[in-house]
Design an enzyme around this catalytic site. Structure first.
Site, PDB file in Angstrom:
ATOM      1  N   ASP A  10       0.804  -0.997  -0.125  1.00 30.29           N
ATOM      2  CA  ASP A  10       0.099  -0.180  -0.058  1.00 30.29           C
ATOM      3  C   ASP A  10       0.963   1.259   0.001  1.00 30.29           C
ATOM      4  O   ASP A  10       2.057   1.052   0.244  1.00 30.29           O
ATOM      5  CB  ASP A  10      -0.991  -0.017   1.431  1.00 30.29           C
ATOM      6  CG  ASP A  10      -1.885   1.241   1.526  1.00 30.29           C
ATOM      7  OD1 ASP A  10      -2.097   1.807   0.438  1.00 30.29           O
ATOM      8  OD2 ASP A  10      -1.869   1.593   2.630  1.00 30.29           O
ATOM      9  N   ASP A 175      -1.956  -0.646   5.823  1.00 30.47           N
ATOM     10  CA  ASP A 175      -2.219  -0.462   7.113  1.00 30.47           C
ATOM     11  C   ASP A 175      -3.859  -0.493   7.382  1.00 30.47           C
ATOM     12  O   ASP A 175      -4.537  -0.346   8.489  1.00 30.47           O
ATOM     13  CB  ASP A 175      -1.853   0.985   7.742  1.00 30.47           C
ATOM     14  CG  ASP A 175      -2.578   2.074   6.640  1.00 30.47           C
ATOM     15  OD1 ASP A 175      -2.590   1.836   5.449  1.00 30.47           O
ATOM     16  OD2 ASP A 175      -2.706   3.024   7.265  1.00 30.47           O
TER      17      ASP A 175
END
Length: 209
Positions: A10, A175
């Protein structure tokens, strides 16, 4: 258990430390009074989500946003507000990406993002050393270009298809809990760091293990 050959990262909250409050403050400066309600670090909605989903262009967003706040807002002002999400780019993260590639892993980016954010991220300003984010990855999969967003299974399956790789050989690092849950469902191994924390050692441990 299959050997991990690909590491899929990410962007915001992992490679770049996120500062959602800074983004909220910048959008408020532009006249968006309910910025807290409209902005979400993980899944945007309304015109914000449409932009990241690739359903509207940056110019469409600028025009719609101007109507929303009741005054003309420039492209530069929109970019300034969106880029408020990025607080810092820790050097340790960039070093880890380089090392993983040197060790023979395929290193990929999968981000819910938009062209305003990428104006900065994929420019020579990104790392302070003249390199764009794309120079650290073998390929960047971006929601607004793919017209798909995390946490839908569709975007994960499309990445696997385009990479021609089994899910069991991929480690996904994000996350966002919903994103990690979906990646697990499609068969990827996952790791969920906290925004801003040093995840580099944990990654090496997982890859060794």
């Amino acid at each position: 258990m299959d050997k991990i050959k690909t590491v899929l990262f990410d962007f915001g909250g992992v490679i770049v430390t996120l500062d959602p409050q800074q983004a909220v403050n910048r959008f408020k400066e532009l006249g968006l009074k309910d910025a807290e309600q409209r902005l979400d670090s993980y899944t945007q909605s309304g015109i914000f989500g449409d932009l990241e989903h690739g359903l509207i262009t940056a110019e469409d967003f600028r025009r719609e946003f101007s109507l929303l706040v009741g005054c003309e807002v420039s492209h530069e002002e929109c970019a300034y507000a969106w880029q408020g999400y990025a607080s810092e780019v820790p050097q340790r993260n960039l070093d880890a990406l380089k090392l993983l590639r040197q060790q023979g892993y395929r290193v990929l980016l999968l981000s819910n993002t938009n062209s305003y954010m990428m104006e900065w991220a994929d420019s020579s300003d990104f790392d302070g050393q003249g390199n764009p984010v794309s120079s650290y990855f073998d390929y960047c999969y971006l929601s607004f270009q793919m017209k798909m967003m995390k946490p839908s299974e569709e975007i994960f399956r499309e990445v696997l298809r385009l990479e021609n790789t089994p899910a069991s050989e991929v480690l996904f690092v994000d996350d966002g809990p919903r994103n990690v849950a979906t990646a697990s469902q499609v068969g990827m191994r996952t790791f969920q760091p906290v925004n801003g924390e040093d995840w580099t050692d944990a990654i090496y441990q997982i890859l060794k293990g």
